[in-house]
Design a protein around this motif. Structure first.
Motif, PDB file in Angstrom:
ATOM      1  N   VAL A 136     -42.726   3.364 -62.136  1.00 35.34           N
ATOM      2  CA  VAL A 136     -41.840   3.212 -60.297  1.00 35.34           C
ATOM      3  C   VAL A 136     -42.796   3.223 -59.189  1.00 35.34           C
ATOM      4  O   VAL A 136     -42.588   2.898 -58.106  1.00 35.34           O
ATOM      5  N   ASP A 137     -44.391   4.541 -58.844  1.00 32.33           N
ATOM      6  CA  ASP A 137     -44.604   3.824 -58.177  1.00 32.33           C
ATOM      7  C   ASP A 137     -45.288   2.772 -57.669  1.00 32.33           C
ATOM      8  O   ASP A 137     -45.319   2.698 -56.456  1.00 32.33           O
ATOM      9  N   GLU A 138     -45.323   1.491 -58.911  1.00 35.06           N
ATOM     10  CA  GLU A 138     -45.557   0.345 -58.611  1.00 35.06           C
ATOM     11  C   GLU A 138     -44.469  -0.419 -58.053  1.00 35.06           C
ATOM     12  O   GLU A 138     -44.774  -1.420 -56.702  1.00 35.06           O
ATOM     13  N   MET A 139     -43.020  -0.057 -58.173  1.00 32.36           N
ATOM     14  CA  MET A 139     -42.245  -0.823 -57.924  1.00 32.36           C
ATOM     15  C   MET A 139     -41.016   0.018 -56.951  1.00 32.36           C
ATOM     16  O   MET A 139     -40.699  -1.041 -56.235  1.00 32.36           O
ATOM     17  N   VAL A 140     -42.121   0.535 -56.074  1.00 34.79           N
ATOM     18  CA  VAL A 140     -41.699   1.467 -54.787  1.00 34.79           C
ATOM     19  C   VAL A 140     -41.615   0.524 -53.521  1.00 34.79           C
ATOM     20  O   VAL A 140     -42.973  -0.317 -53.244  1.00 34.79           O
ATOM     21  N   ILE A 141     -40.787   0.134 -52.801  1.00 34.97           N
ATOM     22  CA  ILE A 141     -40.962  -0.309 -51.643  1.00 34.97           C
ATOM     23  C   ILE A 141     -40.879   0.777 -50.090  1.00 34.97           C
ATOM     24  O   ILE A 141     -41.682   0.908 -49.462  1.00 34.97           O
ATOM     25  N   LYS A 142     -39.768   1.945 -50.513  1.00 34.34           N
ATOM     26  CA  LYS A 142     -39.739   2.938 -49.608  1.00 34.34           C
ATOM     27  C   LYS A 142     -39.734   4.243 -49.789  1.00 34.34           C
ATOM     28  O   LYS A 142     -38.750   4.188 -51.107  1.00 34.34           O
ATOM     29  N   ALA A 143     -40.089   5.330 -50.187  1.00 32.17           N
ATOM     30  CA  ALA A 143     -39.226   7.000 -50.880  1.00 32.17           C
ATOM     31  C   ALA A 143     -40.289   7.820 -49.852  1.00 32.17           C
ATOM     32  O   ALA A 143     -41.546   7.698 -49.680  1.00 32.17           O
ATOM     33  N   PRO A 144     -39.554   8.776 -49.511  1.00 33.69           N
ATOM     34  CA  PRO A 144     -38.140   8.710 -49.220  1.00 33.69           C
ATOM     35  C   PRO A 144     -37.949   6.954 -48.697  1.00 33.69           C
ATOM     36  O   PRO A 144     -37.898   7.308 -47.327  1.00 33.69           O
ATOM     37  N   ALA A 145     -36.476   6.695 -49.020  1.00 31.70           N
ATOM     38  CA  ALA A 145     -35.490   5.656 -48.150  1.00 31.70           C
ATOM     39  C   ALA A 145     -34.475   6.865 -47.801  1.00 31.70           C
ATOM     40  O   ALA A 145     -34.084   5.960 -46.684  1.00 31.70           O
ATOM     41  N   ALA A 146     -33.654   7.632 -48.079  1.00 31.01           N
ATOM     42  CA  ALA A 146     -32.903   8.079 -47.046  1.00 31.01           C
ATOM     43  C   ALA A 146     -32.635   9.743 -48.041  1.00 31.01           C
ATOM     44  O   ALA A 146     -33.149  10.238 -48.802  1.00 31.01           O
ATOM     45  N   LEU A 147     -31.812  10.171 -47.310  1.00 30.03           N
ATOM     46  CA  LEU A 147     -31.382  12.035 -47.616  1.00 30.03           C
ATOM     47  C   LEU A 147     -29.889  11.488 -48.322  1.00 30.03           C
ATOM     48  O   LEU A 147     -29.054  11.697 -47.314  1.00 30.03           O
ATOM     49  N   LYS A 148     -30.107  11.901 -49.603  1.00 30.03           N
ATOM     50  CA  LYS A 148     -28.075  11.651 -50.203  1.00 30.03           C
ATOM     51  C   LYS A 148     -27.590  13.424 -49.462  1.00 30.03           C
ATOM     52  O   LYS A 148     -28.475  14.369 -49.843  1.00 30.03           O
ATOM     53  N   MET A 149     -26.104  13.397 -49.004  1.00 25.23           N
ATOM     54  CA  MET A 149     -25.326  13.866 -48.269  1.00 25.23           C
ATOM     55  C   MET A 149     -24.293  13.711 -49.273  1.00 25.23           C
ATOM     56  O   MET A 149     -24.023  13.035 -49.602  1.00 25.23           O
ATOM     57  N   ALA A 150     -22.946  14.693 -49.778  1.00 25.32           N
ATOM     58  CA  ALA A 150     -21.928  14.684 -50.721  1.00 25.32           C
ATOM     59  C   ALA A 150     -20.935  15.548 -49.534  1.00 25.32           C
ATOM     60  O   ALA A 150     -20.928  17.113 -49.686  1.00 25.32           O
ATOM     61  N   LEU A 151     -19.775  14.810 -49.464  1.00 23.12           N
ATOM     62  CA  LEU A 151     -18.243  15.710 -49.105  1.00 23.12           C
ATOM     63  C   LEU A 151     -17.196  15.456 -50.288  1.00 23.12           C
ATOM     64  O   LEU A 151     -17.105  14.120 -51.004  1.00 23.12           O
ATOM     65  N   GLY A 152     -16.367  15.984 -49.798  1.00 17.40           N
ATOM     66  CA  GLY A 152     -15.532  15.619 -50.892  1.00 17.40           C
ATOM     67  C   GLY A 152     -14.951  16.586 -52.208  1.00 17.40           C
ATOM     68  O   GLY A 152     -15.428  18.012 -52.314  1.00 17.40           O
ATOM     69  N   GLU A 153     -14.696  15.640 -52.917  1.00 12.24           N
ATOM     70  CA  GLU A 153     -14.186  16.507 -54.155  1.00 12.24           C
ATOM     71  C   GLU A 153     -15.241  16.571 -55.665  1.00 12.24           C
ATOM     72  O   GLU A 153     -15.002  17.881 -56.090  1.00 12.24           O
ATOM     73  N   ASN A 154     -15.919  16.067 -55.406  1.00 10.93           N
ATOM     74  CA  ASN A 154     -17.669  15.901 -56.454  1.00 10.93           C
ATOM     75  C   ASN A 154     -18.022  17.666 -56.360  1.00 10.93           C
ATOM     76  O   ASN A 154     -18.186  18.115 -57.408  1.00 10.93           O
ATOM     77  N   PRO A 155     -18.643  17.789 -54.905  1.00 12.30           N
ATOM     78  CA  PRO A 155     -19.219  19.652 -55.070  1.00 12.30           C
ATOM     79  C   PRO A 155     -18.378  20.644 -54.644  1.00 12.30           C
ATOM     80  O   PRO A 155     -18.472  21.473 -55.756  1.00 12.30           O
ATOM     81  N   LYS A 156     -16.855  20.107 -54.804  1.00 14.74           N
ATOM     82  CA  LYS A 156     -16.043  21.274 -54.867  1.00 14.74           C
ATOM     83  C   LYS A 156     -16.350  21.769 -56.228  1.00 14.74           C
ATOM     84  O   LYS A 156     -15.746  22.213 -56.498  1.00 14.74           O
ATOM     85  N   GLY A 157     -15.950  20.856 -56.926  1.00 11.34           N
ATOM     86  CA  GLY A 157     -16.025  20.040 -58.724  1.00 11.34           C
ATOM     87  C   GLY A 157     -16.418  21.304 -59.167  1.00 11.34           C
ATOM     88  O   GLY A 157     -16.142  21.395 -60.406  1.00 11.34           O
ATOM     89  N   VAL A 158     -17.909  20.839 -58.877  1.00  8.96           N
ATOM     90  CA  VAL A 158     -19.579  21.508 -59.687  1.00  8.96           C
ATOM     91  C   VAL A 158     -19.360  22.504 -59.173  1.00  8.96           C
ATOM     92  O   VAL A 158     -19.351  23.926 -59.978  1.00  8.96           O
ATOM     93  N   TYR A 159     -19.046  22.737 -58.178  1.00 10.83           N
ATOM     94  CA  TYR A 159     -19.538  24.343 -57.843  1.00 10.83           C
ATOM     95  C   TYR A 159     -17.752  25.163 -57.455  1.00 10.83           C
ATOM     96  O   TYR A 159     -18.197  26.689 -58.028  1.00 10.83           O
TER      97      TYR A 159
END
Length: 379
Positions: A136-159
């Motif tokens: 993976v370290d040799e495949m990477v172009i950019k890390a981190p490339a972005a920070l993930k956040m989430a709204l909507g039903e998925n976090p509500k359902g899990v927690y």
């Protein structure tokens, strides 16, 4: 060096060539033009009758995070123990020998942007990588490339559903994001004081987002969640990418006005949950007609990444111009993840990620004859 001769070239840049040549060397595109003389010792590939285009870019997926055919043992995309986990890094979970990487490049996908799922309101860090390599370290172009956040039903359902704790509502999801970002703002101030606090990995990565150094991908399907994502981005001056944006075509003028990057999809799936009730193949056309530049994602494994070509073709069937469909999985996708200086188009100086098709790339009957990643033939 490798010289591709006599191909129809779709550059995804300013000028296409009906019959042209591409010279690759040192992992880059050295020259594009007509009647390029082969340097001494160069390998020559006669591409007469073939169409060359940039390698496909999947701007949002989870390849290597949910591994193929091994169930829970290979499910490493959601840390469902804490709704706020910005410190998690995709590169620590990606399995490079997951066979889906091979299937991706066989389908013309040369770059993937992969990372955590949407169980947490702040899920962790995405990575951009090429689809060829053993480490993976040799495949990477950019890390981190972005920070993930989430709204909507998925976090509500899990927690709220499974664990009976926040977030149980959309209000709580937004509040948890605000609290984390405010804490990071305070951390940044304290780090500049004479008595700085100890190192905090959560706040470090959040500070990068607050400084505008890191793109923030916010999972938002419904219109209300899209508006909340835009509101949060304005409040904290975040570089926003609207991920999925399922209802975006219904509020296209507002999406346009926000200036956010937009990555829609997956489209080649069913309406498996309430947030997807407005899922429509008309979305790409409507966004285009409203001047919204967008990319299309696979969300692999929801839709296998190698089917992005099929997604583009289907979007054309529903009215999106063919050129725009190809841009949505090449140059627009590269722009959506801030990597357009390296990938997404065939231009001199860019990475030599090239796919040669037997026919029109938007004809699903076209076969892939050759795939090059960083100038190396991988198919």
């Amino acid at each position: 060096m490798i010289l591709i001769k006599n191909a129809k070239i779709l550059t995804m840049a300013e000028r296409d060539l009906e019959k042209g040549d591409i010279l690759m060397g040192d992992g880059k595109i050295q020259r594009i033009g007509e009647n390029i003389a082969a340097p001494a010792g160069a390998e020559i590939i006669d591409a007469s009758g073939l169409t060359a285009m940039p390698g496909i870019v999947d701007a949002h997926c989870h390849i290597g995070m949910w591994e193929d055919s091994i169930d829970e043992e290979g499910a490493d995309g959601n840390e469902c123990t804490d709704p706020v986990t910005p410190e998690l890094r995709a590169i620590d979970a990606i399995n490079p020998v997951d066979r889906c990487f091979q299937e991706a490049r066989e389908g013309g996908v040369t770059t993937v942007v992969t990372g955590p799922g949407s169980a947490n309101v702040i899920g962790g860090q995405f990575a951009a990588l090429k689809t060829y390599g053993a480490c993976v370290d040799e495949m990477v172009i950019k890390a981190p490339a972005a920070l993930k956040m989430a709204l909507g039903e998925n976090p509500k359902g899990v927690y709220g559903g499974e664990q009976k704790k926040a977030p149980m509502t959309r209000m709580a999801s937004a509040a948890l994001i605000r609290e984390a970002l405010v804490e990071a703002q305070e951390y940044a101030k304290e780090m500049e004081s004479d008595d700085p606090p100890k190192r905090d990995l959560k706040n470090e990565i959040l500070c990068q987002a607050l400084r505008g150094e890191l793109l923030v991908k916010i999972h938002a399907h419904r219109a209300d969640d899209i508006f909340t994502a835009i509101r949060l981005a304005k409040e904290f001056n975040l570089r926003l990418s609207l991920e999925h944006c399922t209802d975006g075509y219904l509020i296209a003028p507002y999406v346009k006005e926000s200036g956010a990057k937009v990555i829609i999809g997956p489209l080649l799936c069913d309406r498996c949950k309430p947030e997807l009730k407005n899922l429509s193949w008309n979305a790409p056309r409507v966004l285009y007609e409203n001047g919204v530049e967008f990319a299309m994602m696979s969300d692999h494994p929801v839709q296998p990444t190698q089917l992005l070509q099929v997604t583009a073709a289907m979007a054309v069937k529903y009215g999106l111009p063919g050129r725009e469909a190809l841009k949505a999985i090449t140059i627009n996708a590269a722009k959506a993840v801030c990597l357009e200086d390296r990938i997404g188009s065939l231009e001199e100086g860019k990475d030599a990620d090239i796919v040669l098709y037997s026919g029109d790339p938007l004809d699903v009957r076209s076969n892939i004859a050759h795939v090059f990643i960083d100038g190396k033939q991988v198919r």
